[in-house]
Enzyme design. Structure first.
Site: not given
Length: 477
Positions: A23, A370, A378
């Site tokens: 975040h 995941h 990325e």
């Protein structure tokens, strides 16, 4: 026309982040872009961030500075000992009570009473109460949506009851949304499903999306060319402005200067020894595996992956965090010692790695992930094909985007409990490395890599959106 720095020399923005690396980093990177446009930028987050990320000192300072961005800390209502024994729901409930007062005091102490002119407060989705604090202070508020535009669309339509979604009586209902492929229940964010176990997260998201008009701007960590249909589908409902990808600049440029410019923070120190190991591997020969900073697979799932890796006989680099620092799935465990011994020449296991360097390394063939949005972005900006193994939150939707919209990877087939068998893992590895779809996937990955760079370059779609945001702030002044 962009205003000069002199036109808004004292104009400040305050970014407020939930206390998690995934975040904080997008906000810091947006803040760096705003600095380059001449604004003054401050980030506020909770005191819990200071100790693991910035220092080991017991005393939290009033502020620190990261590459020109001042970082301030406010209380979440917990001491260090209490926080260790607090689950996610308890934490979210407490910070929603304590956070507004703490943040209001921070604004009064650093902006209202001082010479700084606070032109805007920018938050991210999991601290929606920040918009109320900004409104009470008479300050415009923006939100940085840190997940895909597609997930923003799903939540907006779900919480405003614009479409039908799975229910306890119709758990398998297929969802039809404008600009989307058909979405099965396993393609939806876990928080909209009747099986979601986290009570606090739907409350937080519901508060945001039912009151989204409190935000003058919604900025997205994405780029238009990646999510054109999803972004355009919101044009007449609640527009979202892509300003990303908000990733390390080393992924967006070949310039060596940019390799040292990232303002992001690292939760753990990466093990750089893996780079020497990669340097000794053939191009496109290594399967990179990492499940992010929270998830640890079950012992059964780890065994399934180890069996698949042994069968493929392909090189692998596997990030497996120490369990003391992770949320462990039921039965979670480390990688078996006998597997490490058997594959000593085939692979390398590290506790953490410099992911961006690994993704762009010529030896890396694909990324088993995941599907956290930061990791997906990325990989996209690195041009690396993906094998999607989603768990919760936005990850199932991200996996759907990877396989059926972006077409830069393959999604693993999971059973009802989320488990993936070894044959399925092996199939996906062989398919993405040398199967019938591998060439198409690599071409799509390379195309999106170039599109990401163009989006953030001068005059690109995201650069124009950031400038539009800055110009509107200046006009407000």
């Amino acid at each position: 026309m962009a205003a000069s720095k002199e036109d808004h020399q004292e104009l400040h923005v305050l970014m407020v982040a939930f206390s998690a690396q995934s975040h904080i980093n997008p906000l810091l990177r947006l803040g760096h872009s705003l600095l380059s446009k001449g604004l003054h930028v401050t980030l506020a987050t909770t005191e819990v961030v200071y100790h693991p990320y910035f220092a080991s000192s017991a005393a939290v300072p009033d502020s620190i500075t990261i590459n020109g961005i001042q970082v301030l800390f406010f209380s979440d209502g917990f001491n260090q000992e209490d926080r260790k024994n607090t689950n996610l729901d308890q934490y979210m409930e407490k910070i929603q009570i304590v956070g507004p007062t703490s943040l209001s005091n921070l604004i009064k102490n650093h902006f209202v009473a001082g010479p700084k002119k606070l032109a805007c407060v920018i938050n991210n989705p999991f601290v929606p109460w920040v918009a109320d604090v900004a409104e009470e202070a008479g300050i415009p508020c923006a939100c940085v949506w840190i997940q895909p535009c597609a997930v923003y669309v799903i939540y907006y339509r779900f919480y405003n009851e614009l479409n039908q979604f799975p229910t306890a009586t119709e758990p398998e209902k297929v969802v039809e949304l404008p600009g989307f492929p058909l979405l099965r229940h396993q393609d939806l964010p876990s928080f909209v499903l009747p099986t979601n176990p986290f009570g606090s997260m739907p409350k937080v998201l519901s508060e945001m999306f039912r009151n989204v008009k409190k935000f003058k701007w919604v900025l997205a960590n994405s780029f238009y060319e990646l999510e054109k249909d999803a972004k355009d589908s919101m044009a007449d409902l609640c527009p979202i402005l892509p300003v990303g990808p908000l990733v390390p600049p080393s992924l967006l440029s070949e310039d060596e200067h940019d390799q040292k410019q990232d303002v992001g923070i690292e939760m753990w120190k990466p093990d750089d020894s893996c780079m020497k190991w990669l340097n000794n591997r053939a191009p496109g020969s290594v399967i990179y595996i990492s499940f992010g900073s929270i998830m640890v697979p079950s012992a059964k799932q780890i065994e399934s992956i180890t069996v698949a890796l042994k069968r493929t006989k392909r090189h692998f680099l596997w990030v497996m965090k120490t369990l003391e620092k992770s949320i462990v799935a039921d039965g979670g465990g480390g990688i078996p010692l006998d597997f490490l011994e058997e594959t000593r020449e085939q692979g390398l296991v590290v506790s953490w790695c410099p992911q961006t360097k690994v993704l762009v390394h010529p030896a890396t063939a694909c990324f088993l992930t995941h599907c956290g949005w930061n990791s997906v972005l990325e990989a996209i900006t690195a041009g690396t094909p993906l094998i999607a193994y989603p768990q919760w939150s936005d990850q199932p939707t991200n996996a759907k985007l990877i396989s059926d919209v972006f077409r830069t990877g393959i999604r693993l087939e999971q059973d009802g409990d989320g488990f993936v068998g070894s044959q399925e893992v092996e199939r996906a590895i062989e398919e993405i490395v040398g199967g019938s779809r591998s060439e198409e996937i690599r071409k799509n990955a390379e195309m999106l890599k170039l599109a990401a760079r163009e989006a953030v370059a001068d005059g690109g779609s995201s650069d124009r959106n950031i400038q539009l945001f800055v110009d509107q702030l200046i006009g407000k002044r």
